[in-house]
Design an enzyme around this catalytic site. Structure first.
Site, PDB file in Angstrom:
ATOM      1  N   GLU A 130       0.424  -1.613  -0.012  1.00  0.00           N
ATOM      2  CA  GLU A 130       0.424  -0.098  -0.281  1.00  0.00           C
ATOM      3  C   GLU A 130       1.410   1.235   0.049  1.00  0.00           C
ATOM      4  OE1 GLU A 130      -3.444   0.018   1.796  1.00  0.00           O
ATOM      5  OE2 GLU A 130      -3.949  -1.584   2.748  1.00  0.00           O
ATOM      6  N   CYS A 174      -3.805  -7.379   5.294  1.00  0.00           N
ATOM      7  CA  CYS A 174      -2.930  -8.674   4.924  1.00  0.00           C
ATOM      8  C   CYS A 174      -2.343  -9.117   6.069  1.00  0.00           C
ATOM      9  CB  CYS A 174      -1.228  -7.568   3.231  1.00  0.00           C
ATOM     10  SG  CYS A 174      -2.255  -7.291   1.781  1.00  0.00           S
TER      11      CYS A 174
END
Length: 451
Positions: free
Chosen positions: A155, A267
């Site tokens: 990200e 995640c």
């Protein structure tokens, strides 16, 4: 090429836009009509640097479209990427594959001719075998090959990681036609492979293991230095210098060896838990028992941060004003899923503190998750009459703060560095009380007398 991308969340929307950027005709597919409408208007439903520009170019070129219609998707292409979410099951460690299987069931029943289904979602090992069984159970007349091509997006860097990845991994089904699948995938990624990006071809099970293994290793490295941080706190040592010293060892390396509040996001936490669950199902639970301690160390950092803030506020948070700078789980993201920063903010409030939160990008998502916290429009506003300022996400904006920026508005000059990202000397020499998660470095303030 023409291709579909199923799932228009973080992974799917990024992949769809970037595949169109490479010159392909892409149809993004999602059951969320609102999300599809936003993307079709050129609006990204989450914060990701560079993606709005890629999305705009791809839409303007006419190479990218979005739909909720599975019939349209089935007729559009013969290459289909699977990028839906695999969240943690409620009350369990295991991954919830209902979205993956739903797409497979709906799509396979609509296909005719030859098609290639390429998985990109992070899934438990063995998922592709189950997908093959489900395809067969639909009774479809189509010839559907299954391959796995795991994603490695960070990200904040997702566009670069898609267009300029450090490797491409492709898991192949030996029961199909591996050479034909490789040829298709080489065509998909032709511009990337032309840049001599490593291309690893392997079996389906190994490909499914790559992403979760990488996440488990990264989580272990982060928790290792945080475990050393606990020892440093007890021994009066400096964990930052310790990390520097061992980081020079090329076998270890300095990256991701930063002590602090630990990892979060959508995640690492859920992936290592799903990995443990799947290992248990396979009869290999002992192989991953260390990940339980990795997870435990990570969660302890949040409690340690609350305890540190309590000590800094004189032993009780009741009635204290606390400024929390940072809500996203990491900088350059608006993702607050399992965010250590937001979790700490919530705990502080439960212990009686009045908590004011500011984050450059994650305010809207934070309000949805923790609506009872006070949210402000700037760091300075969050610090108004603060008894302690907590830096919990290492945004550049916070790293650039100077003591003089906050002195006029705080009630007490106390700063707590949850990411060890500030220069302690700057704050301590300005008369601030500095606390760092992982131990406070010994910084000698310059004497007011000259010798």
């Amino acid at each position: 090429m023409r291709m579909t991308v199923f799932g228009c969340g973080y992974l799917g929307a990024t992949h769809a836009a970037c595949m169109a950027e490479l010159g392909h005709d892409v149809l993004g597919v999602d059951v969320d009509a609102e999300k599809v409408a936003m993307l079709a208007r050129g609006e990204v439903p989450f914060y990701e640097p560079g993606l709005p520009e890629v999305l705009a170019r791809s839409l303007e070129s006419g190479r990218l479209h979005f739909t909720t219609d599975f019939d349209e998707a089935a007729a559009f292409a013969d290459v289909h990427f699977l990028g839906v979410g695999t969240p943690q099951k409620r009350g369990e460690y295991a991954a919830d594959l209902k979205y993956v299987f739903s797409v497979v069931d709906e799509l396979a029943a609509r296909l005719t001719g030859s098609h290639l289904l390429i998985g990109k979602s992070t899934v438990p090992v063995g998922t592709s075998v189950e997908i093959k069984k489900r395809i067969a159970a639909t009774g479809t007349s189509a010839d559907i090959s299954v391959a796995w091509n795991p994603e490695f997006l960070r990200e904040g860097f997702a566009v670069a990681d898609t267009l300029r990845p450090d490797r491409i991994v492709l898991g192949l089904d030996p029961d199909g036609d591996p050479d034909a699948v490789v040829a298709k995938v080489e065509e998909v990624y032709a511009p990337i492979l032309a840049a001599e990006t490593p291309f690893l071809r392997t079996d389906l099970a190994t490909a499914e293991l790559v992403k979760v293994s990488a996440n488990a290793f990264l989580a272990t490295k982060i928790s290792f230095i945080n475990a050393m941080s606990e020892v440093c706190e007890a021994a009066g040592a400096d964990v930052s210098t310790l990390a520097d010293a061992i980081g020079y060892d090329q076998r270890i390396g300095r990256r991701f060896l930063n002590a602090g509040l630990g990892f979060g996001g959508g995640c690492l936490p859920k992936d290592i838990r799903a990995f443990m669950a799947r290992a248990g199902e396979l009869g290999a639970s002992q192989a991953l028992t260390f990940l339980r301690e990795v997870d435990s160390i990570n969660m302890r950092r949040r409690t340690a941060m609350v305890e540190l803030a309590t000590v800094a506020c004189g032993g009780s948070l009741l009635g204290s004003n606390i400024a929390v700078l940072g809500a996203a789980f990491k900088p350059e993201s608006d993702d607050v899923r399992d965010s250590p920063a937001l979790n700490v903010a919530g705990q502080l409030q439960l212990k009686g503190a009045a908590v004011s939160v500011y984050d450059p990008k994650a305010m809207a998502n934070s309000r949805k998750l923790f609506p009872t916290l006070d949210y402000t429009d700037s760091a300075r506003e969050a610090c108004h009459l603060a008894d302690a300022v907590l830096v919990l996400t290492e945004w550049a904006e916070f790293l650039e703060l100077k003591p003089a920026d906050l002195e006029p508005v705080v009630r007490k000059k106390v700063i707590i560095d949850g990411r060890r990202c500030l220069d302690p000397a700057v704050w301590m020499n300005a008369g601030w009380e500095y606390h760092g998660l992982g131990g406070t470095p010994r910084v000698v303030a310059p004497s007011s007398h000259t010798r």
